[in-house]
Motif scaffolding. Structure first.
Motif, mmCIF file in Angstrom:
data_model
loop_
_atom_site.group_PDB
_atom_site.id
_atom_site.type_symbol
_atom_site.label_atom_id
_atom_site.label_comp_id
_atom_site.label_asym_id
_atom_site.label_seq_id
_atom_site.Cartn_x
_atom_site.Cartn_y
_atom_site.Cartn_z
ATOM 1 N N ASN A 1 0.929 -1.260 -0.095
ATOM 2 C CA ASN A 1 0.037 0.092 0.005
ATOM 3 C C ASN A 1 0.731 1.296 0.081
ATOM 4 O OD1 ASN A 1 -2.222 -1.503 0.243
ATOM 5 N ND2 ASN A 1 -2.101 -1.625 2.559
ATOM 6 N N SER B 1 2.810 4.990 6.102
ATOM 7 C CA SER B 1 1.800 5.399 5.859
ATOM 8 C C SER B 1 1.528 6.754 6.171
ATOM 9 C CB SER B 1 0.513 4.170 5.897
ATOM 10 O OG SER B 1 -0.638 4.895 5.665
ATOM 11 N N HIS C 1 -1.545 7.777 6.353
ATOM 12 C CA HIS C 1 -3.158 7.398 6.881
ATOM 13 C C HIS C 1 -3.343 6.997 8.207
ATOM 14 C CE1 HIS C 1 -4.712 8.877 3.167
ATOM 15 N NE2 HIS C 1 -4.186 8.027 2.383
ATOM 16 N N VAL C 2 -3.832 7.133 9.208
ATOM 17 C CA VAL C 2 -4.139 6.549 10.436
ATOM 18 C C VAL C 2 -5.362 6.218 10.790
ATOM 19 C CG1 VAL C 2 -3.605 6.828 13.097
ATOM 20 C CG2 VAL C 2 -1.959 7.672 11.368
ATOM 21 N N HIS C 3 -5.598 4.811 11.097
ATOM 22 C CA HIS C 3 -6.856 4.628 11.224
ATOM 23 C C HIS C 3 -7.347 4.539 12.641
ATOM 24 C CE1 HIS C 3 -7.482 2.452 7.130
ATOM 25 N NE2 HIS C 3 -6.400 2.719 7.068
ATOM 26 N N THR C 4 -8.679 4.514 13.202
ATOM 27 C CA THR C 4 -9.125 4.576 14.544
ATOM 28 C C THR C 4 -8.776 3.166 15.110
ATOM 29 O OG1 THR C 4 -11.202 3.747 13.975
ATOM 30 C CG2 THR C 4 -10.962 6.135 13.959
ATOM 31 N N SER C 5 -8.427 2.099 14.327
ATOM 32 C CA SER C 5 -8.072 0.762 15.114
ATOM 33 C C SER C 5 -6.543 1.165 15.650
ATOM 34 C CB SER C 5 -8.163 -0.268 14.064
ATOM 35 O OG SER C 5 -7.217 -0.282 13.215
ATOM 36 N N GLY D 1 -0.274 2.304 10.162
ATOM 37 C CA GLY D 1 -1.302 3.270 10.367
ATOM 38 C C GLY D 1 -2.793 2.455 10.906
ATOM 39 N N TYR D 2 -2.741 1.464 11.223
ATOM 40 C CA TYR D 2 -3.765 0.566 11.705
ATOM 41 C C TYR D 2 -3.347 -0.711 12.526
ATOM 42 C CZ TYR D 2 -3.149 -2.220 7.342
ATOM 43 O OH TYR D 2 -2.676 -2.997 6.276
#
Length: 293
Positions: A199, A222, A224-228, A269-270
């Protein structure tokens, strides 16, 4: 043969990668292990938040080498909050703090004595890089107090290795200069390289001889950072960006993690299983590599 000793390790957050409280039987000093990103969450710890005097160690990595900073303070928690990348010009990963559980056990003179002695012992062992700019001054204390502090040092030297650090262990060779010229350092040569390439992420890390994972400078993470993703890892990302240790999603300094899962989550990020995500150049997962060892 020495007598056995009982050390109690309490995982304060139910997670081996987060805070520890350590007690030694018949000792009126308690130790805390606190990750850098959890200092702000530790203000509610009574033993730390009551303007308590103590001694502390800041552990981290400089490139591939272990480093430690030895300090003291009459208000240890407040002092920890003052150790920021902007002021120190280095980023530490873990603080190990020793404070007294009884009134008068540690005062300014005693903690200054401890700071000097612990600094001197670590320097003589030549096992870790010392980040202190100057040798701490040694306070004058009474002979009974000195004996008490020397006993405390013996106990500190017992507790620190339980938390995963060995600054009091002498190197197997005589000097750093000698190693650079004649003996390859096993800390470097024994590392195994792993990658995360997915990715748009291009990260490279190593598993060192101490079982620590080091995300290498130049790795692309990454954006992007996910809430998880675990809160502590989100905060670590934020702090590193503020300190210019992450620029345009590129890691600017080698950064160590206690687990493959923490490193992989930080990079992607997750939340993810690091043992399945980290792979060698041949495509062997970390889980498979560890099974083969």
């Amino acid at each position: 043969m020495g007598h056995g000793k009982s050390i109690t390790v309490y995982l304060m957050d139910g997670d081996a990668n987060q805070r520890y409280q350590v007690t030694l039987d018949n000792w009126n000093i308690v130790a805390f292990k606190i990750p850098y990103e959890m200092v702000s969450q530790s203000s509610n710890l009574n033993d730390l938040s009551l303007h308590t005097a103590g001694i502390y160690f800041l552990f981290g990595y400089q490139g591939s080498k272990n480093f430690v900073y030895v300090g003291e303070a009459e208000d240890v928690y407040r002092r920890l909050t003052q150790h920021t990348p902007e002021k120190d010009k280095f980023i530490w990963d873990i603080a190990v703090v020793f404070i007294a559980t009884g009134y008068g056990v540690l005062d300014k003179a005693k903690i200054k004595y401890l700071e000097n002695r612990l600094y001197s012992i670590i320097k003589s062992e030549d096992s870790y890089i010392l980040w202190n700019k100057n040798k701490p001054t040694k306070s004058k204390i009474s002979k009974p107090s000195e004996d008490s502090m020397e006993s405390a040092i013996d106990k500190i030297k017992l507790v620190i290795p339980v938390l995963g650090y060995t600054p009091f262990n002498r190197r197997k060779y005589r000097s750093r200069k000698l190693v650079e010229k004649t003996v390859p350092s096993p800390e470097v040569d024994d590392k195994k390289v792993f990658y995360i390439n997915q990715n748009g992420v291009e990260a490279k890390c190593i598993l060192d001889s101490n079982g620590k994972f080091v995300l290498l400078s130049g790795s692309k993470i990454s954006s992007h950072v996910h809430t998880s993703l675990r809160k502590s890892l989100i905060e670590k990302r934020t702090e590193m960006i503020k300190a210019d240790d992450i620029i345009d999603n590129i890691i600017q300094r080698d950064t160590y993690f206690n687990s493959a899962t923490s490193l992989a989550g930080f990079v992607l990020g997750y939340s993810v299983n690091g043992k399945k995500t980290l792979k060698t150049e041949d495509g062997i997962t970390l889980a498979e590599y560890l099974t083969e060892k």
